[in-house]
Design a protein around this motif. Structure first.
Motif, PDB file in Angstrom:
ATOM      1  N   VAL A   1       0.824  -1.213   0.000  1.00  0.00           N
ATOM      2  CA  VAL A   1       0.000   0.000   0.000  1.00  0.00           C
ATOM      3  C   VAL A   1       0.856   1.260   0.000  1.00  0.00           C
ATOM      4  CG1 VAL A   1      -1.689   1.332   1.323  1.00  0.00           C
ATOM      5  CG2 VAL A   1      -1.954  -1.144   1.092  1.00  0.00           C
TER       6      VAL A   1
ATOM      7  N   GLY B   1       2.890   2.065  -4.742  1.00  0.00           N
ATOM      8  CA  GLY B   1       1.595   1.698  -4.193  1.00  0.00           C
ATOM      9  C   GLY B   1       0.599   2.843  -4.236  1.00  0.00           C
ATOM     10  N   PRO B   2      -0.659   2.560  -3.913  1.00  0.00           N
ATOM     11  CA  PRO B   2      -1.699   3.600  -3.975  1.00  0.00           C
ATOM     12  C   PRO B   2      -1.475   4.755  -3.011  1.00  0.00           C
ATOM     13  CG  PRO B   2      -2.536   1.584  -2.962  1.00  0.00           C
ATOM     14  CD  PRO B   2      -1.206   1.248  -3.553  1.00  0.00           C
ATOM     15  N   LEU B   3      -0.803   4.502  -1.874  1.00  0.00           N
ATOM     16  CA  LEU B   3      -0.524   5.570  -0.912  1.00  0.00           C
ATOM     17  C   LEU B   3       0.986   5.797  -0.781  1.00  0.00           C
ATOM     18  CD1 LEU B   3      -3.120   4.768   1.913  1.00  0.00           C
ATOM     19  CD2 LEU B   3      -3.319   6.413   0.039  1.00  0.00           C
ATOM     20  N   GLY B   4       1.700   5.550  -1.863  1.00  0.00           N
ATOM     21  CA  GLY B   4       3.153   5.674  -1.839  1.00  0.00           C
ATOM     22  C   GLY B   4       3.661   7.077  -1.628  1.00  0.00           C
TER      23      GLY B   4
END
Length: 223
Positions: A70, A75-78
């Motif tokens: 994540v 990732g989507p919140l990298g």
């Protein structure tokens, strides 16, 4: 006085910092979830309970891998600064400690006689009842949750090393330091010192949580 090399003290200080941040950040959410599970009937409640308890059941490495997926750069919140930083160590420790923070608060809430709160509600607003009746009754449970969460965060290893690695001075916490010293010939004294610290923290936390649990039961019986 425990004789430890400078890098061991550094790991201990980082662990205290990580555990404190994980506990302080996690407690408000733990209280909200405990309140939801103890006081609100809703469809899909079992899904929330499963989600809360999942970190206790899954291998910690799996939790760490999920966090990495994540929060890694791809990732989507990298874009959030967690992976391979001390903040990531705090996040991983907080996730692993979360079930141990929710459960004591939930048990304390469930032990309070609703009639006590209902009687108080006839004379005060819900927020005042919460502040003057409910919170004092469950205060030992909240303290037990904080102590257990802090101790768990101090001892977290698998998820932390997977998500934040073991970077000296940045993410090498007490458990990671113990593992690192085990690989170094002649570092037995430092390893034993850190192990002793970990054992003392765990024993003190368990003893305090048990004492506070008895306080909750005695206070509720006397309410």
């Amino acid at each position: 006085m425990i004789d430890l090399p400078p890098e061991a003290w550094e790991a201990l200080r980082l662990s205290l910092r990580v555990a404190a941040v994980a506990t302080l950040a996690g407690m408000p959410l733990a209280f909200a979830v405990a309140w939801l599970l103890a006081r609100v009937a809703f469809r899909g409640r079992w899904l929330v309970e499963v989600a809360v308890l999942l970190p206790l059941i899954l291998p910690p490495v799996v939790t760490g891998y999920a966090l990495l997926a994540v929060f890694a750069p791809a990732g989507p919140l990298g874009f959030l600064p967690f992976a391979f930083r001390w903040t990531g160590a705090a996040l991983a420790a907080g996730v692993m400690a979360f079930p141990l923070m929710v459960r004591p608060i939930r048990l304390a809430l469930e032990a309070v006689d609703p009639r006590v709160e209902e009687a108080a509600a006839t004379m005060a607003s819900p927020w005042r009842v919460m502040a003057t009746v409910t919170l004092p009754l469950i205060a030992p449970g909240i303290l037990a949750a904080a102590i257990l969460g802090f101790a768990k965060a101090m001892g977290e290893f698998g998820a932390t090393i997977t998500f934040a690695a073991s970077i000296p001075g940045e993410t090498r916490t007490l458990p990671s330091a113990i593992y690192a010293f085990l690989q170094v010939p002649g570092a037995e004294a430092a390893t034993r010192g850190l192990v002793l610290v970990a054992v003392v923290v765990a024993v003190v936390a368990l003893g305090l949580s048990e004492w506070l649990a008895r306080r909750v039961a005695a206070r509720v019986r006397g309410a």
